[in-house]
Design an enzyme around this catalytic site. Structure first.
Site, PDB file in Angstrom:
ATOM      1  N   VAL A 275       0.809  -1.226   0.000  1.00 36.72           N
ATOM      2  CA  VAL A 275       0.000   0.000   0.000  1.00 36.72           C
ATOM      3  C   VAL A 275       0.840   1.273   0.000  1.00 36.72           C
ATOM      4  O   VAL A 275       0.290   2.357  -0.217  1.00 36.72           O
ATOM      5  CB  VAL A 275      -0.956   0.050   1.210  1.00 36.72           C
ATOM      6  N   TYR A 276       2.124   1.181   0.262  1.00 37.73           N
ATOM      7  CA  TYR A 276       2.945   2.385   0.290  1.00 37.73           C
ATOM      8  C   TYR A 276       2.998   3.001  -1.108  1.00 37.73           C
ATOM      9  O   TYR A 276       3.548   2.414  -2.043  1.00 37.73           O
ATOM     10  CB  TYR A 276       4.364   2.084   0.764  1.00 37.73           C
ATOM     11  N   SER A 277       2.417   4.187  -1.213  1.00 38.81           N
ATOM     12  CA  SER A 277       2.358   4.905  -2.500  1.00 38.81           C
ATOM     13  C   SER A 277       1.799   4.028  -3.612  1.00 38.81           C
ATOM     14  O   SER A 277       2.284   4.034  -4.746  1.00 38.81           O
ATOM     15  CB  SER A 277       3.744   5.439  -2.884  1.00 38.81           C
TER      16      SER A 277
END
Length: 350
Positions: free
Chosen positions: A61-63
């Site tokens: 989900v990071y960026s």
């Protein structure tokens, strides 16, 4: 660099790991964390490897996956020199199955992470949160399949409560599935809730803590001061609503204690805060993050030395809070052998 076993596993990880949530900078939350591109990320990875930091942690989900993509580009050609850790289960997409720890989602999520990272296996996969709607047996079964297929080396959890982690460990034990060897947790001088239940559980079950946000969501950098506005450029301006809460007076009390220790040791406030964590029970690795090389090099200075017993005691006192029931009777000695409870505590029925 000091290396430690990851929980009761045979895998050694550096005392400091590098969290790459600052890679990519997509969206309001992650852009406030940082926006390192491939060139910047490659330089930060170079500095880490020079210092012996070879454990890199990311999440799908990071960026929106950009963090994994940039990390993959930065380690290209040197996969054998690094340990890759990623996380999944949080929503990444609009579909009904684009979330959770089901067989459907985990297989797809792992395949997508491997593709973005440019590798055929992860050294560690952690479930980003507990999925109460998927049977634990289903989750552990698919993790077992992915380990047997060589796509995962080790598995862990993140942000689980005590009962969630213990139930998962018990089910794995009974069914011969892979046990969680790591628990990625929020832990800092201004966030010590981990110590109440999760740390004793980790000691008992051999689960290593992978610490996220060790500087209290940017509050323990030395830039947040009593009676002063947040400095321009602080990520708290855009992300305070997402940050673990802390009372202002407690924060300033901890910062005062950090100031005193920094003056005595000649170390920076972040180095003091990180060093305190490095000597806490169950901690396998502390994830540092950096938006630039200067921040990274300062954080790397947290290893190779130790606070004095007096300095640790003062930091402990400044950051202490009374834990909630049922922990406080043990914390304050009410249930100690020298001060037994006023009534007999019956044994639990089997």
């Amino acid at each position: 660099m000091e290396y430690r076993f990851l929980g009761n596993s045979g895998l050694k990880v550096p005392a400091l790991g590098f969290g790459v949530g600052t890679f990519g900078g997509k969206g309001p939350l992650f852009s406030a964390w940082g926006s390192s591109d491939a060139a910047d990320a490659t330089r930060l990875i170079d500095v880490c490897l020079e210092a012996g930091v070879n454990f890199f942690d990311t999440a799908d989900v990071y960026s929106d996956g950009a963090s994994e993509q940039i990390l993959g580009a930065a380690i290209k050609g040197r996969r054998d020199r690094v340990l890759l850790s990623s996380k999944t289960t949080l929503r990444l997409g609009d579909g009904p199955n684009d979330v959770g720890a089901s067989r459907y989602h985990l297989i797809a999520a792992v395949e997508n992470s491997l593709r973005r990272l440019g590798t055929d296996y992860l050294d560690l996969l952690q479930l980003h949160h507990f999925d109460a709607r998927t049977p634990i047996e289903e989750t552990l079964s698919v993790l077992d399949d992915l380990v047997r297929a060589g796509k995962l080396r080790y598995v862990g959890a993140s942000n689980f409560s005590g009962w969630q982690l213990m139930k998962s460990l018990d089910s794995a034990e009974r069914r011969g599935r892979p046990r969680y060897v790591a628990h990625q947790v929020y832990y800092s001088l201004i966030g010590r809730d981990y110590e109440w239940e999760l740390m004793p559980l980790a000691l008992d079950q051999g689960v290593g803590a992978v610490v996220w946000s060790p500087l209290g969501w940017g509050r323990l950098t030395g830039k947040i001061r009593r009676g002063q506005p947040w400095p321009e450029g602080s990520r708290l301006h855009g992300t305070a609503a997402f940050a673990p809460p802390v009372e202002d007076e407690r924060l300033y009390r901890v910062v005062d204690a950090l100031d005193a220790a920094a003056a005595e040791t000649g170390k920076s406030i972040p180095q003091i805060a990180l060093n305190w964590l490095l000597h806490r029970p169950t901690v396998s690795t502390v994830l540092i993050g950096a938006r630039n090389e200067a921040q990274l090099r300062d954080n790397l200075g947290a290893v190779g030395w130790q606070l004095s017993a007096d300095q640790i005691a003062r930091l402990d006192a400044a950051s202490a809070v009374t834990p909630p029931y049922p922990y406080y009777p043990y914390w304050n000695g009410m249930f100690s052998e020298r001060n037994p409870p006023p009534v007999a505590v019956p044994a639990l029925a089997p």
